[in-house]
Design a protein around this motif. Structure first.
Motif, PDB file in Angstrom:
ATOM      1  N   ASN A 112       0.845  -1.194   0.000  1.00 36.06           N
ATOM      2  CA  ASN A 112       0.000   0.000   0.000  1.00 36.06           C
ATOM      3  C   ASN A 112       0.882   1.246   0.000  1.00 36.06           C
ATOM      4  N   ILE A 113       0.830   2.005  -1.091  1.00 32.60           N
ATOM      5  CA  ILE A 113       1.736   3.156  -1.234  1.00 32.60           C
ATOM      6  C   ILE A 113       1.433   4.255  -0.217  1.00 32.60           C
ATOM      7  N   ASP A 114       0.221   4.259   0.330  1.00 31.40           N
ATOM      8  CA  ASP A 114      -0.128   5.273   1.324  1.00 31.40           C
ATOM      9  C   ASP A 114       0.081   4.771   2.751  1.00 31.40           C
ATOM     10  N   GLY A 115       0.460   3.517   2.904  1.00 34.19           N
ATOM     11  CA  GLY A 115       0.653   2.945   4.236  1.00 34.19           C
ATOM     12  C   GLY A 115       1.993   3.328   4.837  1.00 34.19           C
ATOM     13  N   PHE A 116       2.113   3.131   6.149  1.00 31.49           N
ATOM     14  CA  PHE A 116       3.341   3.523   6.850  1.00 31.49           C
ATOM     15  C   PHE A 116       4.542   2.689   6.393  1.00 31.49           C
ATOM     16  N   TYR A 117       4.292   1.446   5.960  1.00 29.67           N
ATOM     17  CA  TYR A 117       5.426   0.596   5.592  1.00 29.67           C
ATOM     18  C   TYR A 117       6.134   1.143   4.359  1.00 29.67           C
ATOM     19  N   LYS A 118       5.363   1.486   3.317  1.00 30.07           N
ATOM     20  CA  LYS A 118       5.965   2.028   2.108  1.00 30.07           C
ATOM     21  C   LYS A 118       6.650   3.361   2.384  1.00 30.07           C
ATOM     22  N   LYS A 119       6.035   4.188   3.247  1.00 27.98           N
ATOM     23  CA  LYS A 119       6.667   5.459   3.589  1.00 27.98           C
ATOM     24  C   LYS A 119       7.953   5.222   4.374  1.00 27.98           C
ATOM     25  N   GLY A 120       7.902   4.277   5.310  1.00 28.07           N
ATOM     26  CA  GLY A 120       9.106   3.940   6.072  1.00 28.07           C
ATOM     27  C   GLY A 120      10.181   3.351   5.196  1.00 28.07           C
ATOM     28  N   GLU A 121       9.758   2.525   4.246  1.00 28.10           N
ATOM     29  CA  GLU A 121      10.691   1.931   3.300  1.00 28.10           C
ATOM     30  C   GLU A 121      11.349   3.004   2.452  1.00 28.10           C
ATOM     31  N   ALA A 122      10.562   4.012   2.045  1.00 30.00           N
ATOM     32  CA  ALA A 122      11.108   5.116   1.245  1.00 30.00           C
ATOM     33  C   ALA A 122      12.140   5.904   2.053  1.00 30.00           C
ATOM     34  N   GLU A 123      11.858   6.106   3.338  1.00 30.14           N
ATOM     35  CA  GLU A 123      12.808   6.821   4.203  1.00 30.14           C
ATOM     36  C   GLU A 123      14.107   6.022   4.348  1.00 30.14           C
ATOM     37  N   LEU A 124      13.985   4.706   4.490  1.00 27.61           N
ATOM     38  CA  LEU A 124      15.178   3.861   4.584  1.00 27.61           C
ATOM     39  C   LEU A 124      15.976   3.904   3.289  1.00 27.61           C
ATOM     40  N   LEU A 234      24.476   7.773  10.301  1.00 27.96           N
ATOM     41  CA  LEU A 234      23.383   7.428   9.395  1.00 27.96           C
ATOM     42  C   LEU A 234      23.022   5.945   9.511  1.00 27.96           C
ATOM     43  N   LYS A 235      24.031   5.092   9.647  1.00 27.94           N
ATOM     44  CA  LYS A 235      23.773   3.656   9.789  1.00 27.94           C
ATOM     45  C   LYS A 235      23.055   3.358  11.093  1.00 27.94           C
ATOM     46  N   ASP A 236      23.437   4.065  12.134  1.00 23.20           N
ATOM     47  CA  ASP A 236      22.751   3.895  13.421  1.00 23.20           C
ATOM     48  C   ASP A 236      21.292   4.347  13.309  1.00 23.20           C
ATOM     49  N   LYS A 237      21.091   5.465  12.634  1.00 23.87           N
ATOM     50  CA  LYS A 237      19.735   5.963  12.425  1.00 23.87           C
ATOM     51  C   LYS A 237      18.921   4.979  11.594  1.00 23.87           C
ATOM     52  N   ARG A 238      19.563   4.423  10.547  1.00 29.95           N
ATOM     53  CA  ARG A 238      18.888   3.442   9.703  1.00 29.95           C
ATOM     54  C   ARG A 238      18.506   2.189  10.496  1.00 29.95           C
ATOM     55  N   ALA A 239      19.431   1.724  11.339  1.00 37.01           N
ATOM     56  CA  ALA A 239      19.163   0.523  12.131  1.00 37.01           C
ATOM     57  C   ALA A 239      17.977   0.742  13.073  1.00 37.01           C
ATOM     58  N   LYS A 240      17.938   1.905  13.719  1.00 42.67           N
ATOM     59  CA  LYS A 240      16.838   2.199  14.645  1.00 42.67           C
ATOM     60  C   LYS A 240      15.511   2.324  13.898  1.00 42.67           C
ATOM     61  N   GLN A 241      15.548   3.010  12.738  1.00 39.75           N
ATOM     62  CA  GLN A 241      14.310   3.152  11.965  1.00 39.75           C
ATOM     63  C   GLN A 241      13.843   1.806  11.419  1.00 39.75           C
ATOM     64  N   SER A 242      14.796   0.979  10.978  1.00 43.27           N
ATOM     65  CA  SER A 242      14.455  -0.333  10.450  1.00 43.27           C
ATOM     66  C   SER A 242      13.851  -1.213  11.535  1.00 43.27           C
ATOM     67  N   SER A 243      14.472  -1.165  12.733  1.00 45.62           N
ATOM     68  CA  SER A 243      13.967  -1.972  13.849  1.00 45.62           C
ATOM     69  C   SER A 243      12.570  -1.516  14.254  1.00 45.62           C
ATOM     70  N   GLY A 244      12.372  -0.204  14.304  1.00 46.44           N
ATOM     71  CA  GLY A 244      11.059   0.321  14.654  1.00 46.44           C
ATOM     72  C   GLY A 244      10.011  -0.027  13.611  1.00 46.44           C
ATOM     73  N   LEU A 245      10.415   0.065  12.335  1.00 43.02           N
ATOM     74  CA  LEU A 245       9.492  -0.261  11.249  1.00 43.02           C
ATOM     75  C   LEU A 245       9.137  -1.742  11.285  1.00 43.02           C
ATOM     76  N   GLN A 246      10.151  -2.580  11.530  1.00 39.74           N
ATOM     77  CA  GLN A 246       9.916  -4.025  11.599  1.00 39.74           C
ATOM     78  C   GLN A 246       8.972  -4.370  12.745  1.00 39.74           C
ATOM     79  N   LYS A 247       9.193  -3.755  13.903  1.00 39.89           N
ATOM     80  CA  LYS A 247       8.320  -4.021  15.050  1.00 39.89           C
ATOM     81  C   LYS A 247       6.890  -3.579  14.748  1.00 39.89           C
ATOM     82  N   ARG A 248       6.743  -2.437  14.126  1.00 46.47           N
ATOM     83  CA  ARG A 248       5.402  -1.940  13.792  1.00 46.47           C
ATOM     84  C   ARG A 248       4.714  -2.849  12.784  1.00 46.47           C
TER      85      ARG A 248
END
Length: 561
Positions: A112-124, A234-248
């Motif tokens: 879903n392009i409007d869902g949080f996952y796609k938006k989070g994926e775009a940020e990653l 940036l890698k630390d930020k990516r890891a935290k965002q990825s972990s948060g996105l995965q948990k969500r």
């Protein structure tokens, strides 16, 4: 099947003529119910003729692009009107879609392009590009080269100065030794002190040289870190965002069961060996089928899954063949989703008993060979203890040591070598380790093999998602080599002798069935072929050196098939 896409509930024509099963299918080891076979054929007819989507299953040699075979699932259900039909699902995505007409929807739509996952994926992805740009910057490479050059120059200069110090020390020693016989004590002491001062001077110069280079290297490291630190941040930020996105994401996968209870992926996997759900959990066909059935008031009756397409390079997958659900991802999920249903017992956990005495093919004072029955364990398992080993301990109550020198797969019958004491066991085991024991297996293949003799060399490792099945893996697999010789071909079946050079788990079964092996499974292979009355694989002959008599023994136990 022209109307497949009209509904997600597909009626079955012969449901009134077929008795429904008393219990739901145990999804990890089953024979498909007659209605599931009908449903699968119905779905397969649609897949063969459909023009609703384009996906390269590897069946059409003219298609381009990545070949991706798929597991499809059918679930026979009863609707609120009492009609019997089936639901259909596919694993993962199909034609880069989660939603296709006629198939049940996903548990959660990650596309879903409007869902949080796609938006989070775009940020990653933005972070990934930023990291890639910084890592490929010429300034970073220059800083790395400068540090490397400083370390190299430091090593060269310090090494050269140490060589100079060694040469000067040699000169001082010579000067001192030559002067001692000819100089007075007072003059020699003056010379000695002078030479000592020279030595101290060189030590100080070395110390300052090292310090100078330490400072230069430290400065080069600081300059390099100025480029590396933003990358690390940036890698630390990516890891935290990825972990948060995965948990969500894991929290979005909400699974119902027959009692109306809901659990997400984190709840389901928290008490398993892998509390972090494996990638793709909840994307398989089976969970989708259960979820849709529960959400829409359908009563699950039976289920089956089949493979559609070319086999992957590592696994054994045959087009249109039924397979069990995967264990690593689906077993915890379905364990929850099937609560409240009456489900067939797990046949693998049912106690296997063999009341008769085992056939002793050869026995002397030191060892014996026993004919292991098929579907009987060599050693005790997790859920039941009866095995060849327990029977041998009862038969040889005074014997000491491990007894069994080697093992056979549970489904394989044939010769097992038993040592009556530790010394004999050690001698025989050494022969197995050195591969001096000659083994011959006989098998029936479910097809005609064109080659008469040959060798299969395919490295194997366990399939972490579906233990105890094995995968062909050139990166992490252990060497597995099998020689073979065809004995006869009758009624479309091949009788073959296998001579394993190595002894990996399921080696002969995988080497027979795999697309890079013989491409013909052994009859009755419920893991890599089609289940029958038994696995037609038998350890027929063993040749080894007797540890005491030194005689070469060849023991034969003919196959019961």
């Amino acid at each position: 099947m022209t109307h497949f896409c009209d509904s997600r509930f597909h009626p079955l024509q012969h449901s009134e003529k077929v008795a429904l099963p008393e219990k739901f299918t145990f999804p990890f080891y089953y024979e498909p119910h007659e209605l599931c076979v009908e449903a699968a054929k119905d779905l397969q007819a649609y897949l063969e003729s459909q023009t609703d989507f384009v996906h390269n299953f590897g069946l059409d040699q003219t298609m381009e692009g990545l070949v991706i075979g798929k597991m499809f699932g059918v679930m026979v259900v009863k609707n609120d009107e009492g009609r019997i039909g089936y639901l259909a699902a596919f694993s993962g995505k199909l034609s880069d879609n989660n939603y296709l007409e006629g198939f049940v929807p996903p548990i959660y739509n990650t596309l879903n392009i409007d869902g949080f996952y796609k938006k989070g994926e775009a940020e990653l992805n933005v972070l990934n590009r930023q990291i890639e740009n910084l890592e490929s910057a010429t300034e970073l490479q220059k800083a790395k080269d400068a540090l490397k050059k400083s370390k190299a120059l430091a090593e060269t200069e310090i090494k050269a100065f140490k060589a100079l110090m060694k040469a000067e020390k040699k000169k001082r020693n010579k000067k001192r030794d030559e002067a001692k016989p000819v100089l007075s004590d007072e003059a020699f002491q003056e010379l000695f002190n002078e030479l000592k001062e020279q030595s101290i001077g060189y030590q100080l110069r070395l110390k300052y040289l090292k310090y100078e280079w330490e400072q230069k290297i430290k400065q080069a490291e600081i300059e390099l870190n100025n480029y590396l630190q933003p990358i690390a941040d940036l890698k630390d930020k990516r890891a935290k965002q990825s972990s948060g996105l995965q948990k969500r994401i894991h929290q979005q996968y909400q699974f119902l069961n027959a009692e109306g209870e809901v659990k997400d992926l984190l709840d389901i996997f928290k008490d398993t060996k892998s509390p972090i759900p494996p990638a793709g959990s909840g994307e398989c066909a089976a969970p989708k089928l259960f979820q849709y059935a529960y959400e829409n008031g359908f009563k699950p009756i039976a289920m089956a899954e089949f493979w559609w397409g070319a086999s992957p390079k590592s696994e054994v997958r045959k087009h249109k063949q039924f397979y069990p659900s995967c264990r690593s991802k689906c077993e915890p999920i379905l364990g929850h989703m099937m609560q409240g249903l009456q489900v067939d017992a797990n046949p693998i956990e049912q106690a296997i008993s063999y009341e008769a005495d085992l056939e002793i093919v050869y026995e002397d004072e030191y060892l014996l060979l026993v004919n292991k029955p098929h579907e009987f364990l060599s050693v005790p398992g997790k859920t039941y203890s009866q095995s060849v080993l327990t029977k041998m301990r009862a038969y040889l109550p005074k014997a000491k040591g491990p007894l069994l020198v080697h093992r056979l797969d549970m489904s394989t019958s044939g010769l097992l070598l038993v040592a009556k004491n530790e010394r004999i066991h050690k001698h025989l085991q050494k022969q197995f380790i050195e591969r001096s024991v000659k083994k011959r297996y006989v098998a029936l293949l479910d097809g005609e093999l064109k080659a008469k003799t040959g060798q299969v060399d395919l490295p194997l490792r366990v399939d972490l998602d579906n233990r105890p099945q094995q995968l062909v893996c050139y990166e992490h697999g252990k060497p597995a080599v099998t020689n073979f010789e065809v004995q006869a071909i009758e009624n479309g079946k091949t009788r073959i002798h296998f001579y394993p050079v190595t002894g990996r788990t399921h080696q002969l079964r995988v080497h027979a069935a795999h697309s890079k092996g013989l491409q013909i499974p052994i009859i009755g292979d419920d893991l890599y072929g089609v289940k029958a009355n038994r696995l037609h694989l038998h350890a027929e002959q063993l040749t080894f050196v007797h540890p005491i008599t030194k005689e070469v023994l060849t023991i034969v136990c003919e196959a019961p098939f």
